[in-house]
Motif scaffolding. Sequence first.
Motif, short mmCIF file in Angstrom:
data_model
loop_
_atom_site.label_atom_id
_atom_site.label_comp_id
_atom_site.label_asym_id
_atom_site.label_seq_id
_atom_site.Cartn_x
_atom_site.Cartn_y
_atom_site.Cartn_z
N GLN A 2 53.83 2.51 10.27
CA GLN A 2 54.91 1.70 9.49
C GLN A 2 56.17 2.23 10.07
O GLN A 2 56.67 3.08 10.32
CB GLN A 2 54.83 1.61 8.16
CG GLN A 2 55.59 0.65 7.68
CD GLN A 2 55.29 0.37 5.88
OE1 GLN A 2 54.97 1.51 5.34
NE2 GLN A 2 55.33 -0.81 5.39
N TYR A 3 57.15 1.01 10.77
CA TYR A 3 58.27 1.41 11.02
C TYR A 3 59.29 0.44 10.09
O TYR A 3 59.21 -0.67 9.77
CB TYR A 3 58.73 0.96 12.62
CG TYR A 3 57.81 1.86 13.29
CD1 TYR A 3 58.16 3.00 14.01
CD2 TYR A 3 56.36 1.28 13.57
CE1 TYR A 3 57.47 3.86 14.68
CE2 TYR A 3 55.67 1.96 14.44
CZ TYR A 3 55.91 3.07 14.99
OH TYR A 3 55.17 4.18 15.78
N GLU A 4 60.69 0.83 10.42
CA GLU A 4 61.63 0.38 9.54
C GLU A 4 62.80 0.26 10.65
O GLU A 4 63.19 1.46 10.92
CB GLU A 4 62.18 0.77 8.24
CG GLU A 4 63.33 0.09 7.55
CD GLU A 4 63.74 0.64 6.48
OE1 GLU A 4 64.70 0.88 6.11
OE2 GLU A 4 62.47 0.91 5.42
N LYS A 14 67.44 -5.86 8.20
CA LYS A 14 66.55 -4.77 8.61
C LYS A 14 65.06 -5.60 8.92
O LYS A 14 64.84 -6.58 8.56
CB LYS A 14 66.26 -3.56 7.85
CG LYS A 14 65.61 -3.84 6.40
CD LYS A 14 65.13 -2.65 5.82
CE LYS A 14 66.20 -2.38 4.49
NZ LYS A 14 65.75 -1.24 3.56
N ILE A 15 64.28 -4.85 9.83
CA ILE A 15 62.93 -5.38 10.12
C ILE A 15 61.86 -4.42 9.89
O ILE A 15 62.19 -3.19 10.21
CB ILE A 15 62.99 -5.82 11.48
CG1 ILE A 15 63.92 -6.68 12.08
CG2 ILE A 15 61.59 -6.47 11.92
CD1 ILE A 15 64.09 -6.85 13.68
N LEU A 16 61.03 -4.72 9.05
CA LEU A 16 59.86 -3.92 8.67
C LEU A 16 58.55 -4.26 9.70
O LEU A 16 58.33 -5.61 9.70
CB LEU A 16 59.54 -3.90 7.25
CG LEU A 16 60.83 -3.65 6.27
CD1 LEU A 16 60.03 -4.10 4.88
CD2 LEU A 16 61.32 -2.39 6.47
N PHE A 17 57.76 -3.57 10.06
CA PHE A 17 56.68 -3.92 10.76
C PHE A 17 55.69 -2.60 11.09
O PHE A 17 56.14 -1.69 10.80
CB PHE A 17 56.96 -4.67 12.25
CG PHE A 17 57.88 -3.51 13.10
CD1 PHE A 17 57.40 -2.73 13.84
CD2 PHE A 17 59.31 -3.33 13.13
CE1 PHE A 17 57.81 -1.82 14.81
CE2 PHE A 17 59.97 -2.43 13.52
CZ PHE A 17 59.19 -1.67 14.70
N GLU A 18 54.48 -2.96 11.44
CA GLU A 18 53.52 -1.93 11.64
C GLU A 18 53.12 -2.09 13.21
O GLU A 18 52.99 -3.06 13.91
CB GLU A 18 52.42 -1.87 10.75
CG GLU A 18 52.64 -1.73 9.39
CD GLU A 18 51.43 -1.88 8.36
OE1 GLU A 18 50.48 -1.59 8.88
OE2 GLU A 18 51.60 -2.14 6.97
N ILE A 19 52.66 -0.89 13.64
CA ILE A 19 51.93 -1.03 15.15
C ILE A 19 50.90 -0.06 14.75
O ILE A 19 50.94 1.20 14.53
CB ILE A 19 52.96 -0.41 16.14
CG1 ILE A 19 54.48 -0.98 16.26
CG2 ILE A 19 52.28 -0.33 17.55
CD1 ILE A 19 55.18 -0.54 17.47
N LEU A 72 64.28 -7.69 17.12
CA LEU A 72 62.44 -7.23 16.95
C LEU A 72 62.08 -6.66 18.34
O LEU A 72 61.52 -5.62 18.25
CB LEU A 72 61.77 -8.38 16.48
CG LEU A 72 60.07 -8.26 16.42
CD1 LEU A 72 59.86 -6.88 15.46
CD2 LEU A 72 59.47 -9.44 16.20
N ALA A 73 62.48 -7.17 19.60
CA ALA A 73 62.16 -6.60 20.80
C ALA A 73 62.71 -5.23 20.76
O ALA A 73 62.14 -4.11 21.13
CB ALA A 73 62.63 -7.45 21.84
N THR A 74 63.98 -5.00 20.39
CA THR A 74 64.60 -3.80 20.25
C THR A 74 64.02 -2.62 19.64
O THR A 74 63.76 -1.72 19.87
CB THR A 74 66.11 -3.93 20.10
OG1 THR A 74 66.78 -5.07 20.98
CG2 THR A 74 67.06 -2.73 20.15
N ALA A 75 63.66 -3.28 18.28
CA ALA A 75 62.91 -2.23 17.35
C ALA A 75 61.39 -1.96 17.94
O ALA A 75 61.45 -0.69 17.70
CB ALA A 75 62.77 -3.02 16.01
N LEU A 76 60.75 -2.85 18.61
CA LEU A 76 59.63 -2.43 19.30
C LEU A 76 59.63 -1.43 20.33
O LEU A 76 59.09 -0.36 20.50
CB LEU A 76 58.86 -3.58 19.52
CG LEU A 76 58.37 -4.45 18.55
CD1 LEU A 76 57.96 -5.98 18.98
CD2 LEU A 76 57.43 -3.97 17.72
#
Length: 82
Positions: A2-4, A14-19, A72-76
Amino acid sequence: MQYEYKTRGVCASKILFEINDNIVSNIRFIGGCSGNTQGVSLLAEGMPVDEVISRLKGVKCGMKPTSCPDQLATALMQAKEK
């Protein structure tokens, strides 16, 4: 995993997501234009990280140099570096 990510230059804070296994999931934008951020989240769900980055990097919002999809692309990209 999980990332923030704290966004810069957009309405979402902010963006929360999982990889997991190089696949993006559970994307949630905090704030921003609800319809747009939900749409981006659903479209990117289940895609490989690099595919999401290649599709969204560089998208602008009006006169702003960035957008929620670009963030989102930057966060990834940042998550890939960790």
